[in-house]
Structure formats: structure tokens, C-alpha cells
Write an enzyme that holds these catalytic residues in place. Sequence first.
Site, PDB file in Angstrom:
ATOM      1  N   ARG A  56      -6.163   2.896 -16.190  1.00 22.94           N
ATOM      2  CA  ARG A  56      -5.268   2.350 -15.170  1.00 22.94           C
ATOM      3  C   ARG A  56      -4.907   3.373 -14.105  1.00 22.94           C
ATOM      4  O   ARG A  56      -4.600   3.026 -12.970  1.00 22.94           O
ATOM      5  CB  ARG A  56      -3.993   1.824 -15.849  1.00 22.94           C
ATOM      6  CG  ARG A  56      -3.163   0.905 -14.953  1.00 22.94           C
ATOM      7  CD  ARG A  56      -1.978   0.311 -15.693  1.00 22.94           C
ATOM      8  NE  ARG A  56      -1.083   1.339 -16.177  1.00 22.94           N
ATOM      9  CZ  ARG A  56      -0.537   1.359 -17.387  1.00 22.94           C
ATOM     10  NH1 ARG A  56      -0.774   0.396 -18.264  1.00 22.94           N
ATOM     11  NH2 ARG A  56       0.252   2.345 -17.768  1.00 22.94           N
ATOM     12  N   TYR A 109       3.362  -7.597  10.759  1.00 19.26           N
ATOM     13  CA  TYR A 109       2.559  -8.574  10.006  1.00 19.26           C
ATOM     14  C   TYR A 109       3.511  -9.504   9.251  1.00 19.26           C
ATOM     15  O   TYR A 109       4.386  -9.032   8.515  1.00 19.26           O
ATOM     16  CB  TYR A 109       1.672  -7.774   9.058  1.00 19.26           C
ATOM     17  CG  TYR A 109       0.763  -8.547   8.147  1.00 19.26           C
ATOM     18  CD1 TYR A 109      -0.241  -9.362   8.658  1.00 19.26           C
ATOM     19  CD2 TYR A 109       0.875  -8.419   6.759  1.00 19.26           C
ATOM     20  CE1 TYR A 109      -1.101 -10.039   7.813  1.00 19.26           C
ATOM     21  CE2 TYR A 109       0.018  -9.091   5.908  1.00 19.26           C
ATOM     22  CZ  TYR A 109      -0.972  -9.904   6.438  1.00 19.26           C
ATOM     23  OH  TYR A 109      -1.819 -10.565   5.591  1.00 19.26           O
ATOM     24  N   ASP A 181       2.083   0.791   9.335  1.00 21.81           N
ATOM     25  CA  ASP A 181       0.882   0.002   9.043  1.00 21.81           C
ATOM     26  C   ASP A 181      -0.138   0.382  10.115  1.00 21.81           C
ATOM     27  O   ASP A 181      -0.005   0.019  11.275  1.00 21.81           O
ATOM     28  CB  ASP A 181       1.224  -1.495   9.087  1.00 21.81           C
ATOM     29  CG  ASP A 181       0.052  -2.389   8.683  1.00 21.81           C
ATOM     30  OD1 ASP A 181      -1.109  -1.972   8.875  1.00 21.81           O
ATOM     31  OD2 ASP A 181       0.295  -3.505   8.183  1.00 21.81           O
ATOM     32  N   LYS A 206      -9.777  -4.857   5.701  1.00 27.91           N
ATOM     33  CA  LYS A 206     -10.279  -5.083   7.054  1.00 27.91           C
ATOM     34  C   LYS A 206     -11.468  -4.152   7.325  1.00 27.91           C
ATOM     35  O   LYS A 206     -12.515  -4.367   6.781  1.00 27.91           O
ATOM     36  CB  LYS A 206      -9.133  -4.909   8.062  1.00 27.91           C
ATOM     37  CG  LYS A 206      -7.868  -5.733   7.680  1.00 27.91           C
ATOM     38  CD  LYS A 206      -8.064  -7.227   7.804  1.00 27.91           C
ATOM     39  CE  LYS A 206      -6.980  -8.081   7.161  1.00 27.91           C
ATOM     40  NZ  LYS A 206      -5.609  -7.796   7.509  1.00 27.91           N
TER      41      LYS A 206
HETATM   42  C1  LIG Z   1      -4.415  -8.256   6.713  1.00 21.87           C
HETATM   43  C2  LIG Z   1      -3.311  -7.331   6.993  1.00 21.87           C
HETATM   44  C3  LIG Z   1      -2.497  -6.865   5.953  1.00 21.87           C
HETATM   45  C4  LIG Z   1      -2.629  -7.357   4.536  1.00 21.87           C
HETATM   46  O1  LIG Z   1      -3.831  -7.018   3.921  1.00 21.87           O
HETATM   47  P1  LIG Z   1      -4.370  -7.886   2.676  1.00 21.87           P
HETATM   48  O2  LIG Z   1      -5.429  -7.041   2.107  1.00 21.87           O
HETATM   49  O3  LIG Z   1      -4.836  -9.184   3.236  1.00 21.87           O
HETATM   50  O4  LIG Z   1      -3.205  -8.070   1.742  1.00 21.87           O
HETATM   51  C5  LIG Z   1      -1.523  -5.953   6.274  1.00 21.87           C
HETATM   52  N1  LIG Z   1      -1.321  -5.527   7.527  1.00 21.87           N
HETATM   53  C6  LIG Z   1      -2.082  -5.957   8.549  1.00 21.87           C
HETATM   54  C7  LIG Z   1      -1.825  -5.441   9.914  1.00 21.87           C
HETATM   55  C8  LIG Z   1      -3.086  -6.885   8.315  1.00 21.87           C
HETATM   56  O5  LIG Z   1      -3.803  -7.344   9.334  1.00 21.87           O
END
Ligand SMILES: *Cc1c(COP(=O)(O)O)cnc(C)c1O
Length: 391
Positions: A56, A109, A181, A206
Site C-alpha cells: 500500500r 474546478y 491546482d 489529463k
Molecule cells: C479533471 C480535473 C480535476 C480532477 O481530476 P480527476 O482525475 O478527474 O479526479 C481536477 N482539477 C482540474 C483542473 C481538472 O480539470
Amino acid sequence: MDHRKLHPDTLLTHEGRERGRVGGTVNTPVYRASTLLFPNVETLQAQNGTLNTYGRHGNPTTRALEAALAQLEGAHAAMLTPSGLSALTTALLATLKPGDHLLMTDSVYDPTRAFCDQTLARFGIETTYYDPLIGAGIAGLMRPNTRVVFLESPGSLTFEVQDVPAIAEAAHAHGALVMMDNTWATPVHFASFRHGVDISIHAATKYIVGHSDVLMGVIMTTEALYPEIRGFYKQLGLSVSADDAYLALRGLRTLSTRLERHQRNAERIAAWLAEQPEVGRILYPALPGAPGHELWKRDFTGACGLFGVEFKGVSERAIHAMLDGMQLFGMGYSWGGYESLILLTHPDAHRSATTWSAEGPLVRLHVGLEHPDDLIADLDAGLQRLRATCR
Ligand SMILES: *Cc1c(COP(=O)(O)O)cnc(C)c1O
């Protein structure tokens, strides 16, 4: 060789790989493991309290990815989580306690906002949303109990570029942490730690993974914050599979190459869209004259393929006609894969400190790696459908 002096392209190729591996493979293999075995009691006891006792806590594949990401962004260390959202929620819970105050950008987000409004509120943590363009003015919102200032730049859906150094300076002067972020820029195009960020978070889902097939998040921190955040992360029991980490490492190797093409295609398409009579503002910081372009140029080393297009004088019904018939642009959430996507968005539904005003509907484009001429033809046909509906 001092790896801190290498260029991102070189780091992307060489980090997270061990020379002298058994079998001489270029890539770190997939180490699937829950149980780890020890030859004797003494060796086992010597490892207690480290990350080397149980599956883990990671395996050589996840560690290779963490090391590569941290090196790339200039972090002390990285921690992988099962999704981008879980990275955000884990980092917030790791740093906030009841009675604390959080300053959150209004362009965040939306699922991050929901977590603040529902879960953090339930735990007695108050969130104040601020105008993403506030800059040094954030000082006026700081309270004695403000523990975290959270940024997302460019903002989700609306792409405001924040003055990260100015906000970070004010936050630090008040003893608060700076969390960001950084998904849009990726570790390649915004050096968050050099701009005053203490905790950087990515939806690796992404561009890092880059192929629309794995969900993953990453939290990166400074050395000072690492023990506290790693400790909390460990208590939550988060872990990521070696198979997924392998795919993310594989995506990472081509990250800057892909971004370069995403940006070049996006610039072409944004310039073409800007000439269409139904198009208002283009929300793409890399485009000269677009909102946030000057700050983007000052702080970022590149862009990606994600931007917003404001329409003017057209109805949502006309946008439906355009979007419903697209041949190359897929319709779906997420972005950062090799393929193009298109989505009708409603930023006004996700605001509280500021209001979103536009002359018409807002569409988000993710420009993929296809030939831009083909993408423009697809958009052009879409605009014909849109015009036919308006008539
Ligand atoms: C998609 C996204 C997230 C979340 O990511 P997931 O892997 O879908 O949980 C967080 N911040 C931004 C800016 C995003 O575009």
C-alpha cells in the site's frame, strides 16, 4: 551530472528509470505487489516506519513515477492518488483543521468547490471565495486563522490567469500555505515551487497520462510540508496500482512533445475562430490579446490545447446544433488526451464571489493531435449548422 540543471525534455526521458536494472530494460517494469517478504526478523524490523514494508505504501513502479514528477516540477516529493479530485481533497484535509479558514479562487474546478462547501464546512472549516484576478489584494481577505490560500491558474472553464507570486507573497506574509491546482500547465509549463507554491496538485488523468485511459492524481510538496502530508496520506490508505503508474510513466515520456503540438494546433484553431462573426472572446492565455496573456507570458513556459470560446448573439439551441454533429471533436468531460473534445459549459452556475458575464454561450475546446486543417473543417461545418439554426 546535476539533474536539477537538465531541461524538462531531458528529465522526461531520463527520470524514473534506474540504470543497471535486472534484464537491462529501458523502462521500470510493472511491480504488482501487496505483500513484501523479508529474509529475517531483523531486516523486517529495520524497515518498520519506512515506506518499504507493505504494498500500500508504494512499489518501484509508483516510486519511479513519483520521483520523475517531483524532479520535473522542482518539488521535494510527490504522492500519487487514485484521481485528481482525491489529490485535491487529500491535500486540503491534510492541512486544515476545525476553526481554520480557507481562501479559495472563485474559478476553481467545481468538484473542489463542492468538497469545500459540503465536507470542509461539516468539519468546521470556513471557505471564502475570492476573485481569481485579486492579485496582491488577497491580503485584504486574510484572517488570523487563514491557513490555506488555494489557486487554480488558469481557472476551470473561464481561464483567468492568476498572479501567483503576488498572491503567494501575501499569503506567506500572513503565515498561510499556498496550494495550487496546476493541471492545465502540467509540471512542464509552470514551475509552481519557483513561484511560491507550497503544495502543487495535478489531475494526472489529463496530460500526464495523456491517453484518456487512466484516472490518477498527484500531490507535490516542499520539504517542510512533506512529513505532515505524507503522514495523513498514509493514514487515509490511498494507493495507486503499478499498472496505472506504468501507463502514466509511459504518457509522461512524451508530455512536452505532445504539449508542443497541442499548443500549436490550439493557436491555429483559436486564431481561426477569432475571425468568425459569431465568436466573441477566446479564453486562451497563450493567444496574444486574450485575457491573462501578459501574466501567462511572464510566468509560464508554454500552454496546452484547452481553451474557452465565447459565442455572441447565438442561442444555446444553435450551439446544440453545432455540437451534436461534430465528427472529429468528441463530446465528453475530461481533457488532456491525444483526441479533440468539445463541451458546452455554464460557468455562472459555479460562482459565488464574482459573476460571469458573456455575450452568449461558452464552449470549451480541447484541441488534440489531429491535423489542424481537419479540425477546422469539422468546426466550420459545425458553424454552418449553427448558422442554419439561427436563420
Ligand atoms: C479533471 C480535473 C480535476 C480532477 O481530476 P480527476 O482525475 O478527474 O479526479 C481536477 N482539477 C482540474 C483542473 C481538472 O480539470
